[in-house]
Design an enzyme around this catalytic site. Structure first.
Site: not given
Length: 275
Positions: A121, A214, A244
């Site tokens: 991320s 995501d 995600h």
């Protein structure tokens, strides 16, 4: 409308999730260190001399998570991939906006000279941006960048931001909060985003893993496409059916996430040259 105490909610929630998960595998050595500029680090050694070193940059939207929240993930990478892992507790926004976190990442990479840099991320953003910064300054580059559901575009302008930005665990409104916390000036966000770098040639080979559900999916895949177009070797995989953040603990409850973890570990082990 975001709640005014969102930052505290995010940080408290991350700590609670950490406490609810098992510790992770025991390793030969886990040691807290101090890196350049006083950056807190944690080194995970599964045992054996001369193992490849992977610097790991945690996710958390630039505003939350730390060495503790990603301790299990780092332990699992070290054990499964037979590598040493050096986790970085970089400075967080909004207390420390850009370029603080990037400066910490670049300093640690230049100091540690790892075989690979990895991140999930926001950590994927920092891994990619740090490689760009080191390339541009002639610093030592790792041999691999491994990016898991990476944020690469702080303008949040890719179609998946809308398509997957509600109801899949990472909402577009929260992503906007992250971007504003890390880079308060909207006009500056494209310039600091890896996806918008004018030239991606000369960067390390990349392993990029995205997730079907995501909001950041499209920018991760667009970054892979731009790297490949610039002549950088890329291994890209989209994990079907996953959201995600699947790398953080979803293996405990979801067999598909567990299989995705195994695929990532296998790729990373192969690409850092462990036989």
């Amino acid at each position: 409308m975001l709640p005014p105490d969102l930052l505290n909610q995010l940080r408290d929630g991350a700590r609670e999730r950490r406490l609810s998960r098992p510790r992770g595998p025991e390793l030969a050595s886990v040691e807290d260190l101090t890196g350049p500029g006083g950056v807190p680090l944690r080194r995970y050694r599964p045992g054996g001399p001369g193992l490849p070193l992977v610097v790991f940059l945690h996710g958390g939207g630039f505003v939350f998570c730390d060495l503790e929240t990603h301790d299990r993930t780092c332990r699992r990478i070290a054990e499964a991939c037979d590598v040493d892992v050096l986790a970085v507790d970089y400075r967080l926004a909004p207390e420390h906006p850009h370029p603080a976190a990037l400066d910490d990442a670049v300093a640690v990479l230049a100091w540690a000279r790892p075989d690979a840099v990895a991140g999930d991320s926001a950590g994927g953003f920092l891994a990619a941006a740090a490689c760009l910064a080191l390339r541009d300054t002639g610093g030592p580059l790792p041999s691999l960048q491994a990016l898991i559901c990476p944020n690469t575009d702080l303008t949040l302008s890719r179609p998946s931001i809308i398509e997957k930005g509600t109801g899949y665990g990472l909402d577009a409104s929260v992503l906007a909060f992250f971007a504003a916390s890390y880079v308060p000036d909207p006009a500056a966000r494209a310039a600091v985003s890896p996806l918008h770098a004018p030239d991606l040639a000369g960067l390390p080979p990349a392993l990029i893993v995205t997730a079907e559900h995501d909001a950041l999916r499209d920018e991760g895949e667009a970054y892979a496409e731009r790297l490949a177009a610039a002549g950088v070797p890329v291994r890209l995989r989209r994990e079907a059916g996953l959201p995600h953040g699947f790398i953080q603990g979803m293996d405990l409850t979801d067999e598909f996430a567990a299989a995705a973890h195994t695929r990532f570990f296998t790729d990373l082990r192969e690409l850092v040259g462990v036989s």
